[in-house]
Enzyme design. Structure first.
Site, short mmCIF file in Angstrom:
data_model
loop_
_atom_site.label_atom_id
_atom_site.label_comp_id
_atom_site.label_asym_id
_atom_site.label_seq_id
_atom_site.Cartn_x
_atom_site.Cartn_y
_atom_site.Cartn_z
N GLU A 89 -30.89 87.17 5.61
CA GLU A 89 -30.29 88.18 4.73
C GLU A 89 -30.19 87.72 3.29
O GLU A 89 -29.61 88.41 2.45
CB GLU A 89 -28.90 88.56 5.26
CG GLU A 89 -28.98 89.26 6.61
CD GLU A 89 -27.63 89.50 7.25
OE1 GLU A 89 -26.61 89.07 6.68
OE2 GLU A 89 -27.60 90.12 8.32
N TRP A 130 -28.25 92.13 17.02
CA TRP A 130 -29.43 91.53 17.65
C TRP A 130 -29.10 90.18 18.28
O TRP A 130 -29.87 89.66 19.08
CB TRP A 130 -30.54 91.37 16.62
CG TRP A 130 -30.28 90.28 15.60
CD1 TRP A 130 -29.15 90.12 14.84
CD2 TRP A 130 -31.14 89.21 15.24
NE1 TRP A 130 -29.27 89.03 14.03
CE2 TRP A 130 -30.48 88.45 14.25
CE3 TRP A 130 -32.42 88.82 15.65
CZ2 TRP A 130 -31.05 87.31 13.67
CZ3 TRP A 130 -32.98 87.70 15.05
CH2 TRP A 130 -32.30 86.95 14.08
N ASP A 131 -27.97 89.62 17.88
CA ASP A 131 -27.53 88.34 18.44
C ASP A 131 -27.66 88.33 19.95
O ASP A 131 -28.06 87.34 20.57
CB ASP A 131 -26.05 88.09 18.12
CG ASP A 131 -25.72 88.23 16.64
OD1 ASP A 131 -26.39 89.03 15.96
OD2 ASP A 131 -24.76 87.59 16.19
N GLN A 152 -30.69 81.53 7.05
CA GLN A 152 -30.90 81.12 8.44
C GLN A 152 -32.38 81.12 8.76
O GLN A 152 -33.19 81.59 7.98
CB GLN A 152 -30.18 82.10 9.36
CG GLN A 152 -30.76 83.51 9.30
CD GLN A 152 -29.84 84.53 9.94
OE1 GLN A 152 -28.95 85.04 9.31
NE2 GLN A 152 -30.05 84.78 11.21
#
Lengths: 757, 757
Positions: free
Chosen positions: B479, B352-353, B591
């Site tokens: 995550e 998805w980056d 994150q």
């Protein structure tokens, strides 16, 4: 006939595979599958297996993506040296059930004798007619001994017969990459083999590649007639060739004494094996058979359950109880594998099944064996302490979800390591053991330390949120939702664990030097123990007001419902047909979870909550685990659903005999067998062991004329007979005691009866 | 000097490894790591690599316990034929920086020229002094072409020089079993090799074992002087041996033309390679260098960002933007790998980056490349449909979490497949593309179908509970908590996805035959689309009243807090030092998750909620992912934390150049590079693209004198210059447009300025 299990099938591959499991001959140390001595023809599948409890190989676990703390290796039970094989030649013709003509064939397991017998009447292709009787037993008295008596009677001829009987170290494990419930990888596990003949004994030893464990089989053959004996030695195998002449109507009997030793239990497996073999061969097969009978007589005295009015069920119950005895490890190295000693399913691992489903049977009927099971858990406590550290806990012990030697073997943590409840399950068993035995010595030497270390872990993993003690990111018994917050089962069982750790500390802390040593070596302080108290007193137990039930976890009730009736039959068990994420997304249960908690700790909730929860979860439970039916039967009985209780019970009682799950070939389901016992004693009998008293609340399924069971409680042997309108309670051994029946306390002196309206 | 990256290190193994990544020469198709042509001495580690974007091998994934729907195989980018190797002999002495004396060494990446040059002044052990210049480029105009120009000048001798220049198919991938972020398994992936010399061209081809893909490198050598040329042919490799005489002060130049072809893009890789090579060798190196310069001139015209007052930062920004151009796939087979073309980290997978961190840069500066990225996603839509089915969904498409060819490669589903948000991330990019370009043709042919299929999946996975649409058992961007219920990010992004799918259906449904065909083939009905509407209108977005923030998921706020300051420095990243279960048990984030959602969809919450959420999550975020700093910088700017915004930004701007994470050796961090761009344009510049208008909200870090950036919006090229007390906005291309600055709408005709108080 309820003491026998018989079968006449010898040609149907599927049935034979299943029967290999069903007719296993085991004693908790040795387990031998019911493979034919002579083997099958090509084209037949077989899982030919001999196992020693807790004799394992270590294998690397490979992961697509390995994260921190994932176990590097796993253990798996090993198929060990094969001593089953005996080939028979009659006038040069090879005996096989797939050739010639089978005039009669019966295989019988006798659960009072502790043996399996094959009786065969066979005519060879050339017309030689023989009657063959092959008896097997794994001695309960001499655990290392596996015996075969092979009798041949010549019906219509005189001539030569020849046995080729081998002891073979060249064996592999069964593998099936496609089924997560069996082992994967290659089956080869040995690196060293030694096969020799010493003083007319065959001795074969094998050493594993990674665990470096050594197993030895030392074997002696005895023929009741003079014979010619030769040995054919191979690198990994020795075959004894025994020839003799037989006359019409004569019976020739070969006895094969196989002694198994291994270097977990025997310092020198080869020497010890030889010495032991030399002792045992002074006695004939009948001696050992008689010993079995005596052993089992004692066993059944407390273990027997009688049901009048259903012979099949009676047989199923005898079978299940008998298999539990065959499966249970009898030393500190071993426990009860998920498949007992009957197969390699689940790789011979020990799970929580032992403590929650099987232990109560031993506790109530053979407390000495129950104690051994707990001592096994104590023996792996250091490993559990290390595992807790690996998992990031500052103190405490975390028992492995599946293990043989104490190291975690579970490669899929959401339905493995995350099941922290195993800690509380083991603690629960320790507490039950104490309630039934009041064995303070045991608690000082083993039990208390287990309670303390498991309590420590709960204190570490949980935390206070709005003054309630919460436990996050664990998986409860139901593997159809994983890694959840405040699983009711986990929280309530942890509460029990913490409470009893606190109580035991208060009770025992000044009781003995040994206890003091343990407390000091653990650096256990009053302050820490008071934290346990604070945690259990404030344990958060999720409750939903609108439904009046305990939710399985914090978000369970907000998920969608998956109508079980809408799922195609061939999609069960769900875990083999749907991605776990899909399953997690629904309110759907593999097995009893909250309902199990309500059984184990019924005083934690009011009756109404328990009843409503039972009905709620019943609707959304698939029973994809064989552990489920027994618990639902018990709780159905409790909430007055007698037909349901009976139906669930019947699904569990003959699960393996009738191969309900279609996978008995990989081994029997020991936890389900324990569940059957629970179903009668806790379910219909309504037995509960509380801190102060044992209570009964018997109900009788209408299909049964009467039923009876026994249990041992604080040194007494109690028999309970439940008749149509009468309960009889007999004190068979021990002093008078108080007992509660239907909420009323009676003093049981030798016998009492209660007549029902 | 901000257009150059230079380094003088040639002996420090650690720096060399890092520089192999930093000095990669790539064009989005070919990527060549900055390995020395002559190699290193023994004892040096190197990851010698040449890659073709989306050229992969398929490998089985092994699991300790494989459940239904776990991918059987994964793809991994392959190290392909090595054409970097050129050995130089001077009067028989082997040139190596580890022997003799290095009088000067500089390696330079020139980001205006698009080339990397090594300049060396070296004295051999026997005293021969040479100046060597080695230039490399991967052509942006001819993607198959990788060029090396190797110039040797004899300083103090006359004599013979010899080049041994090889093309080698015998290469393997880098493996490291201990790090989940690199590939595991053995590195060998080829089964067929073909190495030959045709018409003085070397041609080496290799075919992979499982994916059966073929790559070819066709190579020609050109020397500027007469020489002796011989070939040494091996099974998998050909070496050209080129000898000539050199005089004192003379320069000898070898040009090595390498053309890479593969059978994903080229029907006949060998023939096509030969033909293409024959064309390109008519031009000299300088021609291609000039082409690079022209290409980059055009690129920088819209892509450049200038910062006055911080040269290091300016260099970092140029570097990051340049690497994005080097990394981006330029055909429908390829995308942007997590490490670009600079290494094998994350196995060359696309995440998805791309859509969330990198795509905006291309969208705002090179919309044609942005479109290609979306067409790639459209090209794997069928695979995503199949994956949705595998995952048990009745309709819709589920994009793989990591992939090359469209098939899911993630072996650990809690932090892989469970990240369903990838669907909404891709949809978000499609919607942004539409907002910026109004490219209806694209939407009809590609975009709408993506929106429809992803919307379908949300409709399938979610459900209504108390009239709110909920999504269970997914993992958000963070995550450090996995498989949660109602992840705010996922829910709000799914809402956006559903809403725009609905809008696009309404807008386009009668627009063209092609649209009609798609709608019909999808069996898409008005009723289904109305369900999307109902779902997005009632999407549940968790909100905590007491804290005034959006909780990351349903139970997140009940977990314990793990004081980040209490964690030892060497325990980061946590995932490499703690078991995931432990991490899941805390309110701790790897994150930005909710904070990212607040950036992407700021209109979904009031400013106060966004501000409070920012502060709440900032306290509990470890930034263990390189994706985090950029977003926190943007949001710090939004909530007025200018120093924080600057600090976070600076951590991201030179992450690879300064190797902050210590793992640049495995490749550059492309998403972080995109994040740097976002940090300036969205963060400090405050750019937002809304449905009706683009808006700016510029802030200037006090350390910068001024800064400027550009963006393309609906056909206009806009330049924004932010000075101490003045904002200047220039319309460099296109027609006048309305633009919002500090909440006020201006019409931008050619230039406008806003003076600040």
């Amino acid at each position: 006939m309820s003491w026998l299990v018989q079968d006449k099938i010898y040609e149907d591959n599927k049935v034979l595979l299943k029967n290999e499991s069903l007719f296993n001959v085991s004693n908790g140390y040795i387990g031998v599958r019911g493979n034919f001595e002579e083997g099958y023809e090509a084209g037949f599948d077989t899982i030919r297996g001999t196992y020693l409890n807790a004799f394992y190989e270590v294998e690397p676990i490979t992961y697509g993506e390995k994260l921190y703390g994932f176990p590097d290796t796993k253990q798996k039970i090993l198929n060990v040296i094969d001593s089953q094989t005996i080939h028979l030649y009659i006038e040069g013709e090879y005996f096989s059930l797939h050739q010639g003509e089978v005039l009669d064939f019966t295989r019988t397991l006798d659960m009072k004798e502790g043996s399996v017998t094959r009786s065969i009447h066979w005519r060879s292709p050339k017309g030689h007619e023989v009657k063959i009787t092959i008896e097997r037993l794994a001695s309960f008295n001499t655990l290392e001994l596996f015996l075969i008596r092979y009798t041949v009677e010549a019906v219509n001829f005189d001539g030569e017969i020849k046995f080729l009987s081998s002891v073979d170290g060249d064996i592999v494990n069964y593998t099936d990459e496609t089924d997560p419930r069996t082992g994967g990888g290659h089956g080869k596990c040995y690196e060293q083999y030694d096969a020799k003949v010493v003083e007319n004994m065959i001795q074969v030893s094998t050493t594993t590649i990674h665990s470096k464990l050594k197993a030895t089989c030392t074997c002696h053959h005895h023929l009741n007639e003079t014979c010619e004996l030769n040995f054919e030695k191979h690198e990994r195998k020795v075959t004894a060739i025994i020839s003799t002449d037989i006359e019409r109507s004569q019976k020739i009997t070969l006895t094969k004494y196989n002694v198994y030793t291994d270097d977990r239990r025997h310092e020198r497996p080869e020497e010890d094996g030889k010495e032991l073999l030399k002792k045992v061969i002074y006695r004939e097969f009948d001696f050992y058979l008689d010993e079995q009978i005596q052993y089992l007589k004692k066993f059944w005295k407390s273990a027997d359950i009688t049901i009048q009015g259903d012979e099949d069920l009676q047989q199923g119950i005898h079978y299940n109880v008998y298999q539990l005895l065959q499966s249970v490890g009898k030393d500190k190295y071993s426990n009860i594998a998920a498949k007992g000693m009957s197969g390699e399913g689940y790789e011979g691992h020990y799970f929580w099944d032992t403590e929650i489903y099987i232990f109560p049977f031993f506790l109530l009927t053979q407390p000495e064996l129950a104690k051994k099971l707990l001592i096994y858990r104590h023996s792996i406590l250091d490993g559990a302490r290390n595992r807790a550290k690996e998992m990031g806990h500052e103190r405490g012990a975390l028992y492995p979800w599946r293990t043989i030697n104490g190291d975690e073997c579970s490669p899929f943590f959401p339905a493995g390591t995350a099941q922290y409840h195993i800690n509380a399950d083991i603690a629960y068993a320790v507490i039950q053991y104490y309630m039934i035995t009041r064995d303070t010595e045991f608690m000082i030497h083993y039990g208390a330390e287990i309670l303390f270390e498991t309590a420590r872990l709960w204190a570490d993993i949980g935390h206070f949120h709005h003054n309630q003690f919460m436990i996050h990111s664990v998986t409860g018994p139901d593997e159809y939702t994983c890694v959840v917050d405040n699983n009711y089962y986990t929280n309530v069982m942890a509460k029990h664990n913490l409470k009893w750790a606190y109580k035991m500390y208060e009770l025992l802390k000044d009781q003995s030097n040994h206890m003091t040593t343990i407390i000091e070596s653990m650096e256990l302080t009053k302050e820490e123990v008071e934290k346990w108290q604070k945690a259990y007193e404030n344990m958060y137990l999720p409750y939903d007001k609108a439904l009046g039930i305990n939710p399985q976890d914090d978000t369970f009730l907000t998920k969608k419902i998956w109508e079980i009736s809408s799922i195609p039959k061939n999609k069960f068990p769900l875990l083999l047909n749907y991605h776990p994420l899909l399953i997690y997304r629904y309110q759907i249960c593999k097995q009893a979870d909250t309902v199990l908690a309500h059984f184990l700790l019924e005083d934690e909730q009011g009756y109404e909550t328990i009843e409503k929860s039972y009905h709620y979860y019943e609707n959304i439970t698939t029973h994809d685990s064989s552990l489920s039916f027994g618990v639902f039967s018990i709780m159905a009985a409790k909430v007055g659903e007698e037909q349901k209780a009976y139906d669930y019970f019947m699904k569990s009682a003959r699960l393996d005999l009738d191969d309900h799950h279609g996978n008995t070939k990989h081994g029997i389901h020991t936890a389900n067998m324990g569940g059957t016992y629970l179903g009668i004693v806790y379910g219909f009998g309504g037995l509960r062991i509380k801190e102060d008293i044992a209570s009964l609340n018997p109900k009788k399924p209408s299909k049964w004329q009467e039923y009876a069971f026994k249990f041992i409680y604080q040194g007494r042997l109690v028999k309970v007979i439940v008749k149509e309108n009468r309960i009889e309670i007999l004190l068979e051994e021990g002093e008078a005691l108080d007992i509660k029946v239907y909420e009323k306390v009676y003093t049981l002196e030798s016998k009492l009866h209660i007549d029902l309206a």
